[in-house]
Design an enzyme around this catalytic site. Structure first.
Site, mmCIF file in Angstrom:
data_model
loop_
_atom_site.group_PDB
_atom_site.id
_atom_site.type_symbol
_atom_site.label_atom_id
_atom_site.label_comp_id
_atom_site.label_asym_id
_atom_site.label_seq_id
_atom_site.Cartn_x
_atom_site.Cartn_y
_atom_site.Cartn_z
ATOM 1 C CB CYS A 92 -19.118 8.425 -54.073
ATOM 2 S SG CYS A 92 -18.257 9.441 -52.858
ATOM 3 C CG HIS A 352 -13.447 8.405 -55.210
ATOM 4 N ND1 HIS A 352 -14.324 8.517 -56.102
ATOM 5 C CD2 HIS A 352 -13.892 8.431 -53.929
ATOM 6 C CE1 HIS A 352 -15.633 8.235 -55.381
ATOM 7 N NE2 HIS A 352 -15.305 8.284 -54.234
ATOM 8 C CB CYS A 382 -19.287 3.413 -49.517
ATOM 9 S SG CYS A 382 -17.542 4.412 -49.604
ATOM 10 N N GLY A 384 -21.324 8.764 -49.559
ATOM 11 C CA GLY A 384 -21.496 9.900 -48.254
ATOM 12 C C GLY A 384 -22.791 9.929 -48.084
#
Length: 395
Positions: A92, A352, A382, A384
């Protein structure tokens, strides 16, 4: 060796399409090429042959984006073949990682002009088939979706690390006692702010629609949603007592974003005033199942490098992977004014598209600082498998 200042001259992005929606017919390499070309077209004084590198984030890379999508974007955008391209993957955080890596190259003198960004088509992410361990298997074989999350997981990974992203958000909600009502209210606010920003034209100078898609604005913004509508959605990951739903989580999306980065010499070549200057960045790690809290330490570390604090911020773009995740981070930054966070809406409303989101955040902060005329901004995500990434900008 002196460290050079790095400036963001411009930042663009596509409208963000929903899964199977307005951008689903556009290949990811074409999405990337579009934002690269748009940046170059918007800076006519810049000789494209002076672009030292194009760095793009891409979280998947299993489909049409598999052949170094940054280099494909260069060629498809019609840039000189002498312009190279590199693709990076920090899940991400990939788009922001691309910005940071390009900025680092400029700061160290390895480049003077660079384009950095990210792309993802979650709609077009393929299913993949593992090769069998032995030839000629007689039984059925399993296809794995590459759209999102764990797949083909190493059996040596502890089970508590490999929970779904949604379950990870539930764990953050448990840790900080964040109930369903607060998550839904946060999601509603994201949609409200995004709708207001579009209505006021705040995205007009940033969003560049793709010519092959009839999509002029972000497709997932729900102007007319309500707490009642959000409250009717069922928990998606814990059927009994869960708090995370499709309404208070970011959707699956398609999109691309790109920024033009330069040093002082490159700035003169563009003939433009920069939007903002890059000050500092940081990356940190955390337990994989608590990935949602990854930005907490990363933000503090990046701000510390810039000799700034959360109270110095003018604006803060925090990726909203889940309302629970974003609220969990805010709970660990008690000194932060929540009113400056995602003032134009966040990923729950805007979307996203994994590899593009970090570049979108950085570009949005740069445009907001330019509109304000001065200030300090922060972009953070954040990631993963348990990481956090943050970038500090100033004007």
């Amino acid at each position: 060796m002196s460290i050079r200042d790095v400036y963001i001259v411009d930042a663009v992005r596509t409208p963000i399409g929903k899964f199977g929606g307005g951008l689903a017919s556009v290949r990811p390499d074409d999405l990337a090429a579009h934002v690269v070309k748009a940046l170059v077209d918007r800076t006519p004084d810049l000789d494209p042959s002076l672009i030292d590198d194009v760095c793009f984030g891409d979280a998947n890379g299993a489909g049409e984006d598999n052949r170094d999508v940054a280099r494909m974007a260069v060629l498809l955008a019609g840039l000189p073949v002498t312009v190279p391209g590199v693709t990076v993957n920090r899940l991400c955080g990939s788009g922001l990682e691309a910005v940071i890596q390009a900025a680092r190259a400029i700061a160290l003198g390895d480049a003077s002009v660079a384009i950095a960004g990210g792309v993802e088509s979650m709609s077009r992410a393929p299913w993949v088939l593992q090769k069998p361990e032995r030839a000629f298997p007689a039984g059925h074989q399993q296809l794995h979706s590459t759209t999102l999350g764990w797949r083909m997981t190493n059996p040596r990974m502890p089970a508590e690390w490999t929970v779904s992203l949604g379950e990870g958000a539930e764990l953050v909600a448990d840790k900080h006692a964040i109930g369903r009502d607060r998550q839904d209210a946060f999601a509603l606010d994201s949609h409200r702010k995004a709708a207001e920003a579009w209505a006021k034209g705040l995205y007009d100078g940033e969003v560049v629609p793709h010519p092959d898609a009839e999509l002029a604005r972000d497709e997932c913004v729900r102007e007319n949603t309500s707490l009642e509508a959000l409250g009717r959605l069922k928990p998606a990951f814990r059927p009994d007592g869960g708090t995370v739903t499709a309404g208070n989580a970011s959707p699956l999306n398609d999109g691309a974003a790109a920024l033009l980065l330069v040093d002082e010499d490159g700035l003169r070549e563009t003939g433009r005033e920069p939007l903002a200057r890059i000050r500092a960045s940081a990356v940190t790690g955390i337990e994989p199942q608590l990935f949602g809290l990854g930005p907490v330490a990363a933000a503090r570390r990046a701000l510390g490098k810039a000799d700034r604090s959360l109270t110095d911020l003018t604006t803060f773009e925090l990726n909203e992977a889940f309302a629970a995740q974003a609220l969990g981070c805010l709970a660990e930054w008690p000194e932060l004014d929540p009113a400056i966070v995602n003032p134009r809406g966040g990923a729950i409303a805007l979307g996203h598209p994994l590899g593009a989101s970090g570049a979108r955040l950085a570009g949005s902060v740069a445009h907001q600082l330019a509109a304000a005329g001065s200030g300090t901004g922060l972009a953070a995500l954040c990631i993963g498998v348990g990481q956090g990434l943050a970038l500090v900008l100033e004007r």
